[in-house]
Design an enzyme around this catalytic site. Structure first.
Site, PDB file in Angstrom:
ATOM      1  N   HIS A  18      32.188  36.998  36.566  1.00  0.00           N
ATOM      2  CA  HIS A  18      32.492  36.294  37.815  1.00  0.00           C
ATOM      3  C   HIS A  18      31.661  36.859  38.958  1.00  0.00           C
ATOM      4  O   HIS A  18      30.783  37.710  38.762  1.00  0.00           O
ATOM      5  CB  HIS A  18      34.000  36.317  38.112  1.00  0.00           C
ATOM      6  N   HIS A  21      31.157  40.792  39.241  1.00  0.00           N
ATOM      7  CA  HIS A  21      30.194  41.344  38.271  1.00  0.00           C
ATOM      8  C   HIS A  21      28.773  40.927  38.655  1.00  0.00           C
ATOM      9  O   HIS A  21      27.822  41.690  38.528  1.00  0.00           O
ATOM     10  CB  HIS A  21      30.459  40.811  36.861  1.00  0.00           C
ATOM     11  N   CYS A 126      49.873  53.153  33.702  1.00  0.00           N
ATOM     12  CA  CYS A 126      49.644  51.726  33.969  1.00  0.00           C
ATOM     13  C   CYS A 126      48.690  51.199  32.898  1.00  0.00           C
ATOM     14  O   CYS A 126      47.558  51.669  32.788  1.00  0.00           O
ATOM     15  CB  CYS A 126      49.058  51.499  35.364  1.00  0.00           C
ATOM     16  N   CYS A 129      45.395  49.620  34.343  1.00  0.00           N
ATOM     17  CA  CYS A 129      44.342  50.565  34.757  1.00  0.00           C
ATOM     18  C   CYS A 129      43.952  51.505  33.625  1.00  0.00           C
ATOM     19  O   CYS A 129      42.964  52.218  33.729  1.00  0.00           O
ATOM     20  CB  CYS A 129      44.803  51.438  35.917  1.00  0.00           C
ATOM     21  N   CYS A 143      52.057  50.242  40.576  1.00  0.00           N
ATOM     22  CA  CYS A 143      50.615  50.481  40.599  1.00  0.00           C
ATOM     23  C   CYS A 143      50.035  49.622  41.724  1.00  0.00           C
ATOM     24  O   CYS A 143      50.264  48.415  41.755  1.00  0.00           O
ATOM     25  CB  CYS A 143      50.007  50.087  39.254  1.00  0.00           C
ATOM     26  N   HIS A 146      47.831  46.649  40.256  1.00  0.00           N
ATOM     27  CA  HIS A 146      48.423  45.604  39.418  1.00  0.00           C
ATOM     28  C   HIS A 146      49.794  45.150  39.870  1.00  0.00           C
ATOM     29  O   HIS A 146      50.377  44.240  39.286  1.00  0.00           O
ATOM     30  CB  HIS A 146      48.454  46.060  37.955  1.00  0.00           C
ATOM     31  N   LYS A 295      42.679  37.373  46.987  1.00  0.00           N
ATOM     32  CA  LYS A 295      42.020  37.937  45.814  1.00  0.00           C
ATOM     33  C   LYS A 295      41.549  36.829  44.869  1.00  0.00           C
ATOM     34  O   LYS A 295      42.197  35.795  44.767  1.00  0.00           O
ATOM     35  CB  LYS A 295      43.013  38.833  45.075  1.00  0.00           C
ATOM     36  N   LYS A 298      42.251  34.234  38.106  1.00  0.00           N
ATOM     37  CA  LYS A 298      42.314  33.060  37.237  1.00  0.00           C
ATOM     38  C   LYS A 298      43.508  32.193  37.617  1.00  0.00           C
ATOM     39  O   LYS A 298      43.412  30.973  37.675  1.00  0.00           O
ATOM     40  CB  LYS A 298      42.463  33.527  35.783  1.00  0.00           C
TER      41      LYS A 298
END
Ligand code: ME8
Length: 510
Positions: A18, A21, A126, A129, A143, A146, A295, A298
């Site tokens: 995405h 990256h 977690c 992570c 976390c 997440h 953020k 998906k």
């Protein structure tokens, strides 16, 4: 020959490529092309991170074996980078045999040296992570990344004596200002190191996880995914053979976003110390791309996919936006509106119009044949040349500091000047006066020198456009190096213009 070794993170195969990256990978590619252009031997490594809980769970959820799952997504990353024209030199997978063997050899070495021991540990873990959290690090018991409460787990495991290297790491960070950059991230790591560093749990019992590299000294355990993945940066060079490891490793420039600062700023340098290897040259940390809507995820349906961007806007336009919009180190916002605005203003208008005007006049007035510059250059001609020389000098300084947005700004500022030069010299008016034809020829020659300079300086950022500019000028790569005024032989004929960046009509204007 000077060298530079550039790396991207190894991307997890539980998500498809995405925007995030793509940004890191495009930055890496730009750096590689830039360093090549100034005569360095530049090596670019990218690849995929394929072991661990997260991948095993994603594979299970899709009803596939982890290896088959990793094969599919890893290939998707490779294909994406190929399609995007990323000039990587090697693509590493953490499931490659040579990498697994390398990780085992390093584990054995550190174990033999007494820096890995067996012990019991209980803590908040977690799975997202893939790491333990201290209570202090949790936000409201969850976390922070997440937004999930971690599981408390207690088990016997192997530990890396990271605490032993705490002071050495502090010393290295304090004595080497650029080790982690921009500065705020070095400060962040140093702040973290004010608290005592705990040892790092580097194993997972196979009763809980099989998808990992077996510990060479205990087959009941596999290696913690970060201890495996970080070593890729060295295993790839060892695999390459020759003097790669000795010559390139000390020139390592890692590129990462701030999400993985801790593993790269703390685990990795202490691992290198324990393995008896020198530290990387620079850890280069950038900020986060956020969406207007928050953020990227998906579930929100707002994932930006590089191949879609390439198909709709062209890869170079997308690259330009990424590099121009984000100040390296800080967060930036992505919106299609901002992308279209930049394409229309900077690419279609400033760059595209300049090139087509210059080439169209050359065609119309001189049938494409480049005219002499004349022995004496009026002040405005010298100013134009100087403006580009200045931009190129600034660019060098900015590239050293990874200020890509400023480098592009400098080029565009020179381009603005060149557009003003057309208005001031007004060749389209002068041409009506037969006596001024030679001066028109000289002015247009300067405009072509601008295009030639652009083909040189834009190449790392917009490689396809640079080639197109060169084709329009009908010159080879070597002629790009010639100083201003020496780029074209007498009688050289250039090609007619074409539209480089079509204007994008937005809905509002339709
Ligand atoms: O962390 N903005 O892999 P990963 C900017 N496997 N960059 C972003 C981004 C965003 N919104 N989202 C992702 C891992 N990135 C580990 C790394 S290295 C030995 C192991 C980019 O797939 C950025 O480079 O989660 C970030 O550091 C990386 O993707 C995380 O990729």
């Amino acid at each position: 020959m000077e060298r530079i070794y550039i790396t991207t993170p190894l991307y997890y195969v539980n998500a498809e490529p995405h925007l995030g990256h793509t940004y890191t990978t495009v930055v890496a590619d730009t750096l590689k092309r830039y360093y090549r252009s100034i005569g360095y031997d530049a090596f670019l490594l990218t690849g995929t991170d394929e072991h661990g809980d997260k991948i095993a769970q994603a594979a299970a959820a899709s009803g596939t074996e982890p290896k088959a799952y990793a094969d599919r997504v890893s290939e998707l990353f490779r294909l994406t980078w190929d399609t995007c024209g990323i000039a990587y030199d090697h693509f590493i997978r953490t499931t490659d045999d040579y990498h697994k063997q390398f990780v085992q050899s390093v584990l054995q070495k550190i174990y033999d040296a007494g820096d890995i021991y067996f012990g019991e540990y209980g803590g908040f873990y977690c799975y997202g992570c893939e790491r333990f959290y201290t209570e202090k690090e949790l936000v409201g018991g969850k976390c922070p990344d997440h937004q999930k409460a971690p599981d408390y787990i207690s088990e016997k495991n192997y530990f890396f004596r990271m605490s032993k290297y705490q002071q050495l790491l502090i010393d290295a960070l304090q004595s080497t200002p650029g080790l982690i950059r921009p500065e705020r991230y070095r400060t962040e790591v140093l702040a973290f190191l004010r608290e005592p560093l705990e040892d790092l749990c580097i194993s997972r019992p196979i009763s809980r996880l099989q998808w990992g590299i077996a510990l060479p000294f205990d087959s009941n355990y596999v290696t913690y995914v970060w201890f495996d993945a970080l070593l890729n940066y060295v295993s790839a060079l060892a695999h390459r053979g020759g003097d790669s490891l000795a010559s390139l490793w000390p020139k390592a420039n890692h590129l990462i976003a701030k999400d993985i600062l801790k593993p790269h700023g703390i685990y990795w340098p202490t691992m290198l110390m324990a393995a008896g290897l020198p530290l990387y040259d620079h850890l280069n940390v950038h900020g986060y791309w956020n969406m207007d809507s928050g953020k990227m995820s998906k579930s929100l349906g707002n994932v930006i996919r590089p191949l879609e961007m390439k198909a709709r806007f062209g890869m170079d336009a997308f690259r330009y936006f990424l590099l121009r919009e984000m100040a390296f180190g800080q967060d930036a916002k992505f919106s299609e509106e901002a992308l279209v605005t930049r394409i229309n203003a900077d690419l279609a208008n400033n760059l595209g119009n300049f090139v087509s005007r210059a080439l169209a006049m050359q065609q119309k007035y001189f049938d494409g044949v480049v005219q002499p510059l004349g022995a004496i250059w009026p002040a405005e001609d010298q100013e134009l040349r100087d403006k580009f020389a200045q931009a190129e000098n600034e660019l060098k300084d900015y590239m050293k500091e990874l200020h890509f947005h400023r480098a592009l700004e400098a080029i565009w500022s020179a381009l603005d000047h060149a557009n003003r030069y057309i208005v001031q010299t007004a060749p389209f008016t002068m041409i009506k006066d037969a006596e001024k034809k030679a001066r028109v020829g000289a002015v247009l020659h300067h405009l072509l020198e601008v295009v030639r300079t652009l083909a040189r300086v834009l190449a790392p950022f917009m490689p396809d456009t640079a080639v197109e500019l060169r084709d329009l000028l009908a010159v080879g790569v070597d002629s790009l190096k010639a100083p201003w005024g020496r780029g074209f032989v007498a009688g050289h004929k250039i090609n007619p213009p074409k539209v480089l960046f079509p204007r994008i009509e937005t809905d509002a204007k339709k």
